[in-house]
Design a protein around this motif. Structure first.
Motif, short mmCIF file in Angstrom:
data_model
loop_
_atom_site.label_atom_id
_atom_site.label_comp_id
_atom_site.label_asym_id
_atom_site.label_seq_id
_atom_site.Cartn_x
_atom_site.Cartn_y
_atom_site.Cartn_z
N ALA A 112 0.83 -1.21 0.00
CA ALA A 112 0.00 0.00 0.00
C ALA A 112 0.87 1.26 0.00
O ALA A 112 0.61 2.19 -0.76
N HIS B 275 -4.10 -1.04 4.80
CA HIS B 275 -3.11 -1.99 5.29
C HIS B 275 -3.49 -2.44 6.69
O HIS B 275 -4.44 -1.93 7.28
N GLY C 255 -5.49 0.83 -1.00
CA GLY C 255 -4.49 1.53 -0.20
C GLY C 255 -4.54 1.22 1.28
O GLY C 255 -3.78 1.76 2.05
#
Length: 154
Positions: A9, A150, A148
């Motif tokens: 990411a 995590h 994006g």
């Protein structure tokens, strides 16, 4: 075990922001560059280009609207489906796409330069193996997952 979610990411985010900034220097967006690149490879409808560019229909329409407004692309009726429009890249668009390709290649070379030269080919090959295999298709989930994200360990 390293936090792969964070690593992928973060790397993706930083690469995307750099690409956006560098293409902005030549008055182009990554989406515009992507669409111009795909559109010059054949006669494709907006829907086909959206699929090739991994864009939703609304984003594709807005992107083509902007490219058309700037004289980089044109919509033409499809010879086989009167409801569909073929996206054609203009001569100005071809020149802009070539300029964009040089920027993209330069950014990619700069990024890969951070890896020892002897390891670059293996890194790219293994990343391609992941993206073409185990990480090729998102898993269906009951909850939408934003790109994006995590796990928070990194």
């Amino acid at each position: 075990m390293p936090d792969l979610s964070f690593l992928f990411a973060h790397a993706g985010h930083v690469l995307a922001t750099e690409m956006h900034a560098r293409l902005a220097e030549i008055d182009l967006t990554p989406r515009g560059q992507c669409v111009l690149t795909h559109a010059q490879q054949g006669e494709f409808t907006q829907i086909q280009l959206a699929e090739q560019s991994a864009l939703d229909k609304t984003t594709m329409v807005l992107t083509v609207d902007e490219l058309e407004k700037r004289g980089l692309a044109e919509r033409h009726p499809s010879p086989t489906d009167r409801r569909a429009r073929i996206i054609a890249v203009t001569d100005t668009g071809l020149a802009k796409a070539a300029e964009g390709a040089r920027v993209v290649d330069e950014v990619h070379r700069d990024v890969l330069a951070a890896i020892p030269e002897a390891e670059r080919e293996a890194f790219v090959r293994n990343l391609e193996l992941l993206v073409g295999g185990r990480l090729s298709t998102p898993v269906e989930s009951g909850r939408p997952v934003r790109r994006g994200g995590h796990t928070g360990k990194g």
